[in-house]
Design an enzyme around this catalytic site. Structure first.
Site, PDB file in Angstrom:
ATOM      1  N   LYS C 105      25.096  11.692   5.628  1.00  0.00           N
ATOM      2  CA  LYS C 105      24.280  12.855   5.992  1.00  0.00           C
ATOM      3  C   LYS C 105      24.354  13.885   4.868  1.00  0.00           C
ATOM      4  O   LYS C 105      25.422  14.123   4.319  1.00  0.00           O
ATOM      5  CB  LYS C 105      24.827  13.459   7.285  1.00  0.00           C
ATOM      6  CG  LYS C 105      23.900  14.455   7.918  1.00  0.00           C
ATOM      7  CD  LYS C 105      24.237  14.611   9.373  1.00  0.00           C
ATOM      8  CE  LYS C 105      24.817  15.978   9.655  1.00  0.00           C
ATOM      9  NZ  LYS C 105      24.959  16.224  11.080  1.00  0.00           N
ATOM     10  N   PRO C 106      23.218  14.493   4.506  1.00  0.00           N
ATOM     11  CA  PRO C 106      23.250  15.442   3.388  1.00  0.00           C
ATOM     12  C   PRO C 106      24.225  16.592   3.647  1.00  0.00           C
ATOM     13  O   PRO C 106      24.313  17.093   4.759  1.00  0.00           O
ATOM     14  CB  PRO C 106      21.820  15.978   3.326  1.00  0.00           C
ATOM     15  CG  PRO C 106      20.988  14.975   4.034  1.00  0.00           C
ATOM     16  CD  PRO C 106      21.866  14.341   5.066  1.00  0.00           C
ATOM     17  N   GLY C 108      25.577  20.151   3.935  1.00  0.00           N
ATOM     18  CA  GLY C 108      24.895  21.399   4.257  1.00  0.00           C
ATOM     19  C   GLY C 108      24.040  21.280   5.508  1.00  0.00           C
ATOM     20  O   GLY C 108      23.530  22.269   6.008  1.00  0.00           O
ATOM     21  N   CYS C 109      23.875  20.068   6.029  1.00  0.00           N
ATOM     22  CA  CYS C 109      23.184  19.889   7.302  1.00  0.00           C
ATOM     23  C   CYS C 109      24.223  19.752   8.398  1.00  0.00           C
ATOM     24  O   CYS C 109      25.170  18.990   8.262  1.00  0.00           O
ATOM     25  CB  CYS C 109      22.333  18.628   7.287  1.00  0.00           C
ATOM     26  SG  CYS C 109      20.848  18.800   6.312  1.00  0.00           S
ATOM     27  N   ILE C 110      24.052  20.497   9.483  1.00  0.00           N
ATOM     28  CA  ILE C 110      25.052  20.424  10.552  1.00  0.00           C
ATOM     29  C   ILE C 110      24.479  19.645  11.733  1.00  0.00           C
ATOM     30  O   ILE C 110      23.332  19.812  12.080  1.00  0.00           O
ATOM     31  CB  ILE C 110      25.496  21.838  10.977  1.00  0.00           C
ATOM     32  CG1 ILE C 110      26.226  22.484   9.808  1.00  0.00           C
ATOM     33  CG2 ILE C 110      26.390  21.779  12.194  1.00  0.00           C
ATOM     34  CD1 ILE C 110      26.205  23.982   9.832  1.00  0.00           C
TER      35      ILE C 110
END
Lengths: 129, 102, 110
Positions: C105-106, C108-110
């Site tokens: 998952k990138p 900074g993405c929550i």
């Protein structure tokens, strides 16, 4: 966060990340990089300082196949795309370790201690890794 | 009764190398591993100390740890021998005991 | 969690991302898209392949803003905008396309 460009009216602060550890021997370098990318995703004004053994993080030609760890040094080259463009290294630390700008994987500004101290004075928040 | 000393901390950050060098007796060996490999490099503030050490100790550095940190063998101080993991094992077997300066 | 492709089982994390990047094969993207009720077209594959190349080069899954910019540079302006990318990947080009591509998952993405 959602994937929209959502931070339009947020407050922008000056964040400085001071990286003082060599990569691989401890988790600090990798953790710092993660936090830097998150700060960048929130459109903050991010500066990175590499001093002491932190200058080793940027050494070219890292090849970790033999030690079974992930080589995360290519990610420093992605920082520009995250609009993280303020990269500074300590001249004192480079000299002590026999490194020159040519040894580094990214374009940086080499600063003396006094200039680094001024830069630090100018920040809102400082994180040390 | 000779000892193989290992140092795995950066000589710029910790005093492990200094402590080791002050205790290591003539005829023993020092193997630099992990962040300890930075002591094996030419042109650093630690170079002269290592050159002095090479007069009384056998000096080794672990190749995979050099490579991981982007350090070519040409950067290693003369008198420091690069070994691989098998060489590490051979050294541990060849000396009476191992002292790890962690 | 795990996903089954052509009789083989691949381990995924609690959000469905492939655990071992090196295990990825195109069938995994096909199987994941089926679970999301999405049919993969050539346009989807352009983005999936782009993400895999990006990861190979930078060892990171790009944040969506970075992905959008980079896609625009590589595949043309008409594709480098969030409207186009969200139309292809309704759960978010960062999250969904990275998952199909076998990336984490990138950050900074929550």
């Amino acid at each position: 966060m959602s994937e929209e460009d959502m931070m339009d009216d947020e407050i922008v602060k000056k964040f400085m990340f001071v990286n003082r550890r060599a990569p691989y021997g401890s988790i600090y370098a990798l953790e710092s990089l993660e936090v830097v990318l998150i700060a960048a995703a929130f459109d903050q004004d991010v500066s990175l300082v590499f001093s002491d053994d932190g200058v080793f993080q940027l050494k070219k030609e890292q090849d970790t196949a033999g030690i079974g760890m992930k080589n995360f040094s290519p990610t420093y080259r992605a920082l520009e795309m995250y609009d993280v463009e303020k990269l500074y290294v300590s001249k004192t630390s480079m000299d002590q370790r026999g490194l020159t700008k040519d040894d580094l994987i990214v374009e940086v500004e080499v600063l003396g201690d006094e200039a680094l101290a001024d830069l630090m004075d100018d920040q809102d928040v400082i994180f040390s890794f | 009764m000779s000892i193989l000393h290992t140092v795995n901390k950066s000589p710029f950050e910790k005093s492990s190398l200094d402590s080791c060098l002050s205790m290591a007796k003539e005829g023993s060996a020092l193997l630099l591993i992990e962040d300890g490999i930075f002591a094996a490099l030419k042109g650093t503030a630690k170079e002269s100390q290592m050159k002095d050490a090479s007069q009384k100790l056998k000096l080794y550095v672990l190749g995979p740890d050099l490579k991981a940190r982007g350090m070519a063998e040409e950067r290693v101080i003369e008198g420091v021998e690069v070994v691989d993991y098998a060489g590490f094992v051979d050294l541990a077997a060849a000396y009476d005991k191992v002292s790890a300066w962690v | 969690m795990a996903i089954e492709v052509n009789g083989k089982t691949f381990e995924t994390d609690e959000e469905g991302y492939l655990v071992n990047l090196a295990e990825w094969e195109p069938g995994i993207a096909e199987a994941m898209s089926k679970e999301d009720d999405l049919e993969l077209t050539e346009e989807h594959w352009d983005i999936i392949n782009f993400l895999r190349e990006y990861y190979e080069e930078y060892q990171i899954a790009p944040a969506v803003r970075v992905l959008t910019k980079a896609v625009g540079k590589k595949l043309g302006k008409e594709k480098g905008n969030s409207k186009y990318l969200y139309a292809l990947f309704p759960y978010g080009p960062g999250k969904q396309a990275c998952r199909f591509a076998g990336l984490p998952k990138p950050t900074g993405c929550i």
